[in-house]
Design an enzyme around this catalytic site. Structure first.
Site, mmCIF file in Angstrom:
data_model
loop_
_atom_site.group_PDB
_atom_site.id
_atom_site.type_symbol
_atom_site.label_atom_id
_atom_site.label_comp_id
_atom_site.label_asym_id
_atom_site.label_seq_id
_atom_site.Cartn_x
_atom_site.Cartn_y
_atom_site.Cartn_z
ATOM 1 N N HIS A 45 47.154 55.153 37.126
ATOM 2 C CA HIS A 45 46.196 54.949 38.207
ATOM 3 C C HIS A 45 46.569 55.742 39.452
ATOM 4 C CE1 HIS A 45 45.087 50.953 36.056
ATOM 5 N NE2 HIS A 45 44.517 52.008 35.496
ATOM 6 N N ASP A 55 52.994 52.642 42.976
ATOM 7 C CA ASP A 55 54.225 52.731 43.775
ATOM 8 C C ASP A 55 55.240 53.635 43.076
ATOM 9 O OD1 ASP A 55 54.963 49.443 42.555
ATOM 10 O OD2 ASP A 55 56.041 51.250 41.961
ATOM 11 N N GLY A 76 54.397 42.836 33.203
ATOM 12 C CA GLY A 76 53.793 42.682 34.527
ATOM 13 C C GLY A 76 52.366 43.133 34.645
ATOM 14 N N SER A 134 48.187 42.073 33.768
ATOM 15 C CA SER A 134 47.258 41.036 33.314
ATOM 16 C C SER A 134 46.435 41.539 32.131
ATOM 17 C CB SER A 134 46.320 40.666 34.469
ATOM 18 O OG SER A 134 45.635 41.844 34.892
ATOM 19 N N TYR A 168 45.274 51.663 52.486
ATOM 20 C CA TYR A 168 46.238 52.408 51.660
ATOM 21 C C TYR A 168 47.483 52.807 52.449
ATOM 22 C CZ TYR A 168 43.340 52.325 47.560
ATOM 23 O OH TYR A 168 42.651 51.880 46.464
ATOM 24 N N GLN A 227 50.789 51.403 35.452
ATOM 25 C CA GLN A 227 49.512 51.320 36.153
ATOM 26 C C GLN A 227 49.769 51.302 37.671
ATOM 27 O OE1 GLN A 227 46.620 48.252 34.444
ATOM 28 N NE2 GLN A 227 48.526 47.671 33.472
ATOM 29 N N ASN A 228 51.032 51.174 38.041
ATOM 30 C CA ASN A 228 51.349 51.001 39.453
ATOM 31 C C ASN A 228 51.275 52.315 40.222
ATOM 32 O OD1 ASN A 228 51.784 48.383 38.750
ATOM 33 N ND2 ASN A 228 54.008 48.524 38.674
HETATM 34 C C1 BV8 Z 1 37.005 53.768 34.332
HETATM 35 C C2 BV8 Z 1 44.599 52.086 41.751
HETATM 36 C C3 BV8 Z 1 35.113 54.731 33.607
HETATM 37 C C4 BV8 Z 1 43.927 51.712 43.027
HETATM 38 C C5 BV8 Z 1 43.634 50.654 40.039
HETATM 39 C C6 BV8 Z 1 32.728 46.167 34.229
HETATM 40 C C7 BV8 Z 1 32.211 46.491 35.461
HETATM 41 C C8 BV8 Z 1 32.730 47.560 36.198
HETATM 42 C C9 BV8 Z 1 33.765 48.335 35.692
HETATM 43 C C10 BV8 Z 1 34.263 47.969 34.475
HETATM 44 C C11 BV8 Z 1 33.760 46.923 33.733
HETATM 45 N N1 BV8 Z 1 34.481 46.857 32.584
HETATM 46 C C12 BV8 Z 1 35.404 47.813 32.574
HETATM 47 C C13 BV8 Z 1 35.261 48.510 33.706
HETATM 48 C C14 BV8 Z 1 36.030 49.639 34.071
HETATM 49 C C15 BV8 Z 1 37.082 49.258 35.115
HETATM 50 C C16 BV8 Z 1 37.773 47.964 34.792
HETATM 51 O O1 BV8 Z 1 38.619 47.900 33.917
HETATM 52 N N2 BV8 Z 1 37.422 46.891 35.520
HETATM 53 C C17 BV8 Z 1 38.020 45.608 35.249
HETATM 54 C C18 BV8 Z 1 38.259 44.880 36.552
HETATM 55 C C19 BV8 Z 1 37.095 44.842 34.327
HETATM 56 N N3 BV8 Z 1 38.003 50.335 34.995
HETATM 57 C C20 BV8 Z 1 37.809 51.421 35.739
HETATM 58 O O2 BV8 Z 1 36.941 51.547 36.571
HETATM 59 C C21 BV8 Z 1 38.737 52.575 35.419
HETATM 60 N N4 BV8 Z 1 37.951 53.742 35.253
HETATM 61 O O3 BV8 Z 1 36.825 52.909 33.516
HETATM 62 O O4 BV8 Z 1 36.256 54.846 34.422
HETATM 63 C C22 BV8 Z 1 34.413 55.942 33.645
HETATM 64 C C23 BV8 Z 1 33.848 56.355 32.469
HETATM 65 C C24 BV8 Z 1 33.152 57.491 32.497
HETATM 66 C C25 BV8 Z 1 33.015 58.219 33.662
HETATM 67 C C26 BV8 Z 1 33.595 57.784 34.841
HETATM 68 C C27 BV8 Z 1 34.305 56.630 34.844
HETATM 69 C C28 BV8 Z 1 39.698 52.820 36.571
HETATM 70 C C29 BV8 Z 1 40.617 51.637 36.718
HETATM 71 C C30 BV8 Z 1 41.707 51.975 37.730
HETATM 72 C C31 BV8 Z 1 41.472 51.198 39.001
HETATM 73 N N5 BV8 Z 1 42.590 51.435 39.917
HETATM 74 N N6 BV8 Z 1 44.653 50.940 40.862
HETATM 75 C C32 BV8 Z 1 44.786 50.823 43.884
HETATM 76 O O5 BV8 Z 1 45.918 50.476 43.498
HETATM 77 O O6 BV8 Z 1 44.317 50.480 44.983
HETATM 78 S S1 BV8 Z 1 43.751 49.296 39.078
HETATM 79 C C33 BV8 Z 1 44.662 48.136 39.894
HETATM 80 O O7 BV8 Z 1 44.352 46.943 39.239
HETATM 81 C C34 BV8 Z 1 46.141 48.264 39.766
HETATM 82 O O8 BV8 Z 1 46.580 49.590 39.704
HETATM 83 C C35 BV8 Z 1 46.459 47.576 38.497
HETATM 84 O O9 BV8 Z 1 46.553 48.473 37.473
HETATM 85 C C36 BV8 Z 1 45.260 46.769 38.258
HETATM 86 C C37 BV8 Z 1 45.643 45.322 38.292
HETATM 87 O O10 BV8 Z 1 46.197 45.125 37.107
HETATM 88 P P1 BV8 Z 1 47.733 44.646 36.995
HETATM 89 O O11 BV8 Z 1 48.627 45.801 37.235
HETATM 90 O O12 BV8 Z 1 47.813 43.949 35.717
HETATM 91 O O13 BV8 Z 1 47.939 43.653 38.186
HETATM 92 P P2 BV8 Z 1 47.320 42.235 38.263
HETATM 93 O O14 BV8 Z 1 47.408 41.826 39.663
HETATM 94 O O15 BV8 Z 1 46.012 42.229 37.553
HETATM 95 O O16 BV8 Z 1 48.287 41.359 37.351
HETATM 96 C C38 BV8 Z 1 49.617 41.236 37.681
HETATM 97 C C39 BV8 Z 1 50.259 40.610 36.455
HETATM 98 O O17 BV8 Z 1 51.646 40.506 36.727
HETATM 99 C C40 BV8 Z 1 49.767 39.205 36.161
HETATM 100 O O18 BV8 Z 1 49.572 39.067 34.767
HETATM 101 C C41 BV8 Z 1 50.920 38.317 36.608
HETATM 102 O O19 BV8 Z 1 51.059 37.162 35.809
HETATM 103 C C42 BV8 Z 1 52.091 39.224 36.375
HETATM 104 N N7 BV8 Z 1 53.273 38.965 37.194
HETATM 105 C C43 BV8 Z 1 53.316 38.485 38.463
HETATM 106 N N8 BV8 Z 1 54.606 38.430 38.873
HETATM 107 C C44 BV8 Z 1 55.370 38.889 37.829
HETATM 108 C C45 BV8 Z 1 54.530 39.233 36.777
HETATM 109 N N9 BV8 Z 1 54.980 39.726 35.615
HETATM 110 C C46 BV8 Z 1 56.309 39.868 35.485
HETATM 111 N N10 BV8 Z 1 57.193 39.558 36.458
HETATM 112 C C47 BV8 Z 1 56.765 39.078 37.633
HETATM 113 N N11 BV8 Z 1 57.648 38.769 38.606
#
Ligand code: BV8
Ligand code: ZN
Length: 259
Positions: free
Chosen positions: A127, A112, A204, A206, A74, A109-110
């Site tokens: 987040h 930053d 931005g 997924s 981090y 969600q960022n």
């Molecule tokens: C919760 C902070 C519940 C940390 C982040 C099954 C198993 C286990 C868990 C789960 C499950 N199903 C659901 C869950 C819950 C889980 C979840 O969703 N998991 C997913 C993976 C399935 N969620 C959680 O755990 C959340 N909490 O549910 O609590 C609960 C209930 C009761 C009691 C207690 C708890 C918490 C989720 C938050 C996690 N923390 N960030 C850190 O940053 O280190 S999430 C982290 O991943 C990022 O913050 C970001 O939000 C996320 C990634 O998503 P994106 O932002 O979309 O980024 P990504 O890389 O995925 O995609 C980038 C996109 O940009 C792409 O589409 C790409 O094409 C596009 N792109 C690229 N370049 C460009 C562009 N777009 C435009 N212009 C460009 N130039």
């Protein structure tokens, strides 16, 4: 089914949708910071952390198992964000927000601060923030100087987190880890803004991570127009009215241009 447009051929009616909106909500993810040089959540693993997935490190379990590794990850990511600048996508959103007669809400969600550094007011960091710190045990916020890393080379070795002055617990990053609840007010306030919106633009992300990814569905329920900006198809593309397939740094200045 969405209408799909290349970033260089955005139809006038989509630009008009943006220009005529009075209460737009913009929801952003890691992709909007990618052009600033902040790797998306799926690209960030290099060097010391190459053998881990971001998703595995962004958990309380990982922090408890190896606090130094997670802490350093981090602090290194923080220094990377400090070293880069907002890009035209961030600036376009900030300029749109400053337009007379427009009440634009940004939630991200960022973790930053690039929206803020571009001059935008952000309703919620769903987040958390990588620049906030608190005690893992007693939760008391901790103020820390910036990390000394250069942000581009990953550090040669991990360093342990500092300890809380009040209880001796580890200091942790102020982000929401997988398995942790989102800040209730951040989610609820964003949900309320989406419900009241006359346009929702999703840029931005997924659309994989819940519950943030469910927020655009609140607009769908109300028939509020939905626009996605992303070079790729996402989990949310099928509920969109318009998908602009391009980089947010290209598409957003075009979408937001005053007619
Ligand atoms: C919760 C902070 C519940 C940390 C982040 C099954 C198993 C286990 C868990 C789960 C499950 N199903 C659901 C869950 C819950 C889980 C979840 O969703 N998991 C997913 C993976 C399935 N969620 C959680 O755990 C959340 N909490 O549910 O609590 C609960 C209930 C009761 C009691 C207690 C708890 C918490 C989720 C938050 C996690 N923390 N960030 C850190 O940053 O280190 S999430 C982290 O991943 C990022 O913050 C970001 O939000 C996320 C990634 O998503 P994106 O932002 O979309 O980024 P990504 O890389 O995925 O995609 C980038 C996109 O940009 C792409 O589409 C790409 O094409 C596009 N792109 C690229 N370049 C460009 C562009 N777009 C435009 N212009 C460009 N130039
Ligand atoms: Zn403490």
């Amino acid at each position: 089914m969405p209408a799909v447009h290349a970033a260089g051929q955005i139809p006038d009616d989509v630009v008009r949708l943006v220009a005529e909106s009075r209460r737009p909500v913009v929801l952003t993810g890691a992709g909007i910071s990618a052009e600033s040089g902040v790797p998306t959540f799926r690209e960030v693993q290099t060097g010391l952390w190459e053998r881990f997935s971001a998703q595995d490190l962004a958990t309380p379990e990982a922090f408890e198992a190896d606090p130094a590794l997670v802490w350093t990850w981090y602090r290194w990511r923080q220094s990377l964000i400090r070293a880069v600048e907002p890009n035209p996508g961030h600036h376009a959103i900030a300029q749109w927000q400053q337009r007379d007669g427009v009440e634009l809400t940004v939630s991200t969600q960022n973790v930053d601060d690039l929206h803020e550094r571009a001059g935008a007011a952000v309703l919620a960091h769903l987040h958390g923030s990588i620049f906030a710190h608190r005690c893992y045990e007693c939760g008391i916020p901790a103020q820390l100087p910036d990390a000394e890393y250069d942000g581009f080379e990953s550090p040669p070795e991990a360093e342990g987190p500092p300890q809380c002055e009040h209880c001796g617990g580890w200091i942790r990053p102020g982000v929401v880890w997988f398995g942790e609840m989102l800040p209730a007010d951040a989610f609820e306030q964003t949900a309320a803004a989406v419900r009241a919106a006359d346009l929702v633009l999703v840029a931005g992300t997924s659309g994989i991570v819940q519950p943030a990814a469910s927020l655009p569905l609140l607009a769908l329920e109300r028939g509020t127009p939905l626009i996605e900006v992303n070079p790729e198809e996402t989990e949310l593309s099928e509920v969109m009215d318009h998908c602009v397939r391009g980089l947010s740094g290209d598409a957003l200045p075009t979408l937001v241009r005053s007619r």
